[in-house]
Write an enzyme that holds these catalytic residues in place. Structure first.
Site, mmCIF file in Angstrom:
data_model
loop_
_atom_site.group_PDB
_atom_site.id
_atom_site.type_symbol
_atom_site.label_atom_id
_atom_site.label_comp_id
_atom_site.label_asym_id
_atom_site.label_seq_id
_atom_site.Cartn_x
_atom_site.Cartn_y
_atom_site.Cartn_z
ATOM 1 N N HIS A 124 0.853 -1.067 0.307
ATOM 2 C CA HIS A 124 0.108 -0.434 -0.254
ATOM 3 C C HIS A 124 0.922 1.374 -0.171
ATOM 4 O O HIS A 124 2.445 1.312 0.827
ATOM 5 C CB HIS A 124 -1.207 -0.155 0.925
ATOM 6 C CG HIS A 124 -2.462 1.188 1.223
ATOM 7 N ND1 HIS A 124 -1.835 2.478 1.256
ATOM 8 C CD2 HIS A 124 -3.503 0.954 0.078
ATOM 9 C CE1 HIS A 124 -2.534 2.915 1.491
ATOM 10 N NE2 HIS A 124 -4.067 2.238 0.522
ATOM 11 N N GLU A 194 -4.139 2.193 -7.524
ATOM 12 C CA GLU A 194 -4.234 3.036 -6.620
ATOM 13 C C GLU A 194 -4.192 4.307 -6.950
ATOM 14 O O GLU A 194 -2.327 4.345 -6.355
ATOM 15 C CB GLU A 194 -4.041 2.786 -5.187
ATOM 16 C CG GLU A 194 -4.972 1.522 -4.323
ATOM 17 C CD GLU A 194 -5.635 1.533 -3.337
ATOM 18 O OE1 GLU A 194 -6.358 1.760 -2.541
ATOM 19 O OE2 GLU A 194 -4.794 1.388 -2.119
#
Ligand code: PGA
Length: 279
Positions: A124, A194
């Site tokens: 992430h 993302e």
């Protein structure tokens, strides 16, 4: 017209939509109870009513994969709910790349598996910002695959690279690093695109850009031997924009941060996905 046919073609072969939440460092164990006590009865009510009256096919519901990545400390309670409602799976937000040893503060793939948590987010951007490198991410993916676990690999460019039109270059580098020397079990890896500038900002990526970039990611994955690459979108997804992302015909679902904290909003995104698949 060509575009329409292309989208239709994609949808027909769409086997699954991943509706995935990432709570990040939110919710105390007590909050887990109130979240699932709202989500599960409403989810069941929706499914029972809609499948009974024929609005939604049961086969459509089976194509929805619902996964929520919770803090480690919340896993005990979250798992109790996931055991009761099998449509919901619990994931980790990160993992270490060794199974045991002197690694203070870390949690291993084997430990997660021992409590039936079989999926973890890796790479992430919020962890990359804390110093996680492509090499570490690669090790974590290999460690998860070795334990037969599933991986949600996050990739995405920052605002500066986006402005300079470096997006694809950045994503290629992140994919190359993360997937280095991974020869099998590729079907256990889902990639989440993302864009960093769209995370938690309310400024979601335009549908056209997301479509173009995700097509690119899939083509790179195919070059790396993925036969059926799965790529979801993450970055300010909510119940207002989720259907439009699916309508691009190339997006296999979502990784949802802020909107996954609210059980009603999360359920709305699930329902939008069900309606989209059912059409
Ligand atoms: P967001 O977060 O939905 O709040 O933008 C997404 C993520 O970081 O996974």
């Amino acid at each position: 017209m060509k575009e329409e046919q292309e989208n239709k073609g994609n949808k027909e072969k769409q086997e699954k939509i991943y509706v995935m939440g990432n709570w990040k460092m939110n919710k105390l164990p007590g909050d887990v109870l109130s979240f699932f006590d709202k989500l599960i009865p409403n989810l069941r009510k929706y499914i029972n009513e809609k499948t009974k009256n024929g609005d939604i096919k049961l086969s459509t519901i089976k194509k929805l994969e619902t996964i929520i990545a919770v803090p480690y400390i919340d896993m005990f309670y979250a798992n109790l709910y996931a055991n009761e409602e099998k449509r919901i799976k619990i994931a980790a937000q990160d993992v270490f790349y060794k199974n045991e040893g002197s690694y203070t503060g870390e949690i291993s793939p084997m430990m997660l598996k021992s409590i039936d948590v079989n999926t973890s987010i890796v790479g992430h951007s919020e962890r990359r910002a804390m110093g996680e490198t492509g090499d570490i991410i690669n090790k974590k993916i290999k460690a998860l695959l070795d334990e037969n676990m599933k991986v949600i690999l996050c990739i995405g460019e920052n605002a500066e690279d986006f402005k300079k039109e470096n997006t694809k270059k950045v994503l290629k580098k992140e994919l190359d690093e993360a997937l280095k020397d991974i020869s099998d079990k590729k079907e256990d890896i889902i990639v989440a695109y993302e864009p960093i500038w769209a995370i938690g900002t309310g400024e979601s990526c335009s549908y056209d850009i997301a479509k173009d970039v995700i097509k690119y990611i899939k083509s790179e994955m195919i070059k790396k031997g993925f036969s059926d690459p799965k790529v979801v979108y993450g970055g300010s997804v909510n119940s207002e924009n989720s259907t439009s992302y699916l309508e691009t015909g190339v997006i296999d679902g979502f990784l949802i941060g802020t909107s996954s904290l609210n059980p009603n909003e999360f359920l709305k995104i699930y329902i939008n996905s069900a309606k989209f698949l059912n059409k």
